[in-house]
Scaffold this motif. Structure first.
Motif, PDB file in Angstrom:
ATOM      1  N   ILE A  32       0.969  -1.041  -0.088  1.00 18.37           N
ATOM      2  CA  ILE A  32       0.325   0.146   0.436  1.00 18.37           C
ATOM      3  C   ILE A  32       0.580   1.169   0.277  1.00 18.37           C
ATOM      4  N   TRP A  36      -0.377   4.397  -2.067  1.00 17.56           N
ATOM      5  CA  TRP A  36      -1.832   5.355  -1.744  1.00 17.56           C
ATOM      6  C   TRP A  36      -1.094   6.651  -1.784  1.00 17.56           C
ATOM      7  N   GLU A  62      -0.541   4.871   9.340  1.00 19.60           N
ATOM      8  CA  GLU A  62       0.574   6.331   8.758  1.00 19.60           C
ATOM      9  C   GLU A  62       1.202   6.495   9.714  1.00 19.60           C
ATOM     10  N   ILE A 149      -7.897   6.106  -6.593  1.00 20.02           N
ATOM     11  CA  ILE A 149      -6.837   5.323  -5.403  1.00 20.02           C
ATOM     12  C   ILE A 149      -6.667   4.340  -7.050  1.00 20.02           C
TER      13      ILE A 149
END
Length: 157
Positions: A32, A36, A62, A149
């Protein structure tokens, strides 16, 4: 491009990718941080890293450039290479969620096709975010949300 919405509390989007379900699942989850969008963060500062703890109950998290870590989701389903689901705890204020934040749900399925994999994403229960949840729906369903995305994800594959 805008994702389809139905029942007002659901956003649906999908993309076909030229990769096996195993590879698509791996890149979507463990990879990811490669796809991202850096602008999609809830903490101040620059997004240094985003990740998934690869098990049920694991965090969607994150880390910013100050080294601060924030969990913004929880893994609900970890079934490689078929299904990955997580709670989306980011509410209408787009700030780090409280530990007891109500969450919507994002379910991603990986289905083999003749040319690779169909990746279907359903973001539902959006009304769980309380007042202002429509703004979350509109953001995740708009081009800067899941449609864009998913295109970034497909580009990394």
């Amino acid at each position: 491009m805008t994702a389809n919405t139905d029942h007002e509390t659901v956003v649906r989007d999908s993309i076909d990718v030229a990769a096996t379900p195993e590879h698509a699942f791996e890149v979507f989850t463990r990879g990811i941080d490669r796809w991202w969008p850096r602008s999609h963060r809830v903490q101040p500062g620059e997004l240094r890293q985003v990740g998934v703890d690869p098990h049920v109950g694991g965090r969607m998290w994150e880390e910013n450039d100050a080294g601060e870590t924030c969990a913004w989701g929880r893994v609900l389903t970890w079934d490689p290479p078929h299904t990955f689901a997580f709670s989306w705890l980011v509410g209408p204020d787009w700030k780090p969620p409280a530990p007891d934040a109500a969450g919507s749900r994002v379910t991603v399925t990986f289905t083999p096709t003749d040319t690779g994999t169909r990746v279907d994403l359903v973001h539902d229960r959006l009304d769980a975010h309380g007042p202002g949840w429509e703004g979350v729906r509109d953001a995740v369903g708009g081009d800067g949300g899941w449609p864009g995305i998913l295109r970034r994800f497909a580009g990394v594959l």
